[in-house]
Design an enzyme around this catalytic site. Structure first.
Site: not given
Ligand code: AMP
Length: 282
Positions: A188-189, A37
């Site tokens: 996050s998981r 993020h």
């Molecule tokens: P989330 O909080 O999991 O819904 O993710 C929010 C944003 O962060 C989304 O656009 C995800 O694709 C991106 N994201 C999550 N994990 C990663 C990662 N390891 N590398 C790059 N972007 C990420």
């Protein structure tokens, strides 16, 4: 960094920035932030005058029985990280703010082609919920660009499709997947993983890598590569949802003549659902 909880307050801040001719980048998240993020926020900050991060655990993208209640939440730590990384505002709406008529009665956005494929085949209603939430956030903020992770390749692709098909004037920018040292894509998981599970969690990435190498060496037996990948995941204790070789351009199944491919995989390890993908040219 400004912290806002209501739609009207965010709209007012955006209007103030627009009056000053400032450009705006949006980074939507569900919080429990990690370096993945943070790289989105830092990338956005390099290109735009103002960056808005949003933290919203969106109920409509969780299927019944999934981890909505358990999803990790750490607002104070998240805010500190966003401040350090240069975000100018964080938007933390309540469910009532984003779904004023209730989640059951909301209008939903369905991206016709891919809604029920890949992750959508295993997470009922997931993409309708995710597209709807991102659409709402875009309508509230009207940013110049939205920054999304390539880790969620299908989601990124579908958001591009939504923006094109609904004639929305926003640039969609994909940011490369940020990984742990052993290759595991940050998520996050990952916090759900036990130590034993964590030690083998990067197998998913390794298998995608092996398939990438086979494809680059000229293999066109996509089905066999997918099946072997699934068997290897099962052999180390994963419960795989899918491994698929698709083409980047339209996410249709790959054909032997295709050169720009993406190998996508999703699998459960204990209670944790991991997803990953590798894009390749050959
Ligand atoms: P989330 O909080 O999991 O819904 O993710 C929010 C944003 O962060 C989304 O656009 C995800 O694709 C991106 N994201 C999550 N994990 C990663 C990662 N390891 N590398 C790059 N972007 C990420």
């Amino acid at each position: 960094m400004r912290s806002l909880e209501h739609v009207a307050a965010l709209r007012a801040l955006v209007a103030e920035w627009r009056n000053q001719n400032l450009t705006i980048g949006l980074v939507p998240t569900m919080g429990s932030l990690h370096e993945g993020h943070r790289s989105l926020v830092k990338t956005a900050k390099k290109r735009f005058d103002r960056v808005i991060a949003t933290i919203f655990v969106n109920p409509t993208q969780f299927s019944p029985g999934e981890d909505f209640d358990d999803y990790p939440r750490q607002i104070a730590t998240d805010k500190a990280m966003l401040g350090e990384d240069g975000a100018d505002a964080v938007f933390l709406p309540t469910i009532e703010d984003l779904y004023p008529r209730g989640v059951e009665r909301t209008t939903l956005i369905t991206i016709s082609d891919l809604t029920n494929e890949l992750c959508g085949a295993h997470r009922n209603g997931h993409f309708d919920g995710a597209m709807t939430a991102v659409n709402k956030l875009l309508n509230i903020t009207w940013p110049d660009a939205v920054f999304l992770g390539e880790k969620d390749f299908q989601q990124l692709f579908m958001i591009k499709q939504m923006v094109n098909e609904l004639m929305m004037s926003v640039e969609v920018i994909g940011v490369p997947t940020y990984r742990e040292d052993d290759g595991l894509a940050m998520s996050s998981r990952n916090k759900y993983l036990t130590d034993a599970e964590r030690s083998k969690a990067n197998t998913l990435y390794q298998i995608l890598n092996e398939i990438q190498q086979a494809l680059q060496s000229g293999s066109n037996d996509f089905l066999a590569l997918e099946q072997q990948g699934l068997s290897k995941l099962q052999a180390v204790g994963f419960n795989p949802d899918y491994i698929e070789i698709r083409r980047q351009r339209d996410m249709l199944k790959a054909e032997p003549a295709d050169t720009e491919l993406v190998v996508l995989g999703a699998a459960k390890l204990g209670r944790t659902r991991l997803i990953d993908n590798i894009q390749l040219s050959r």
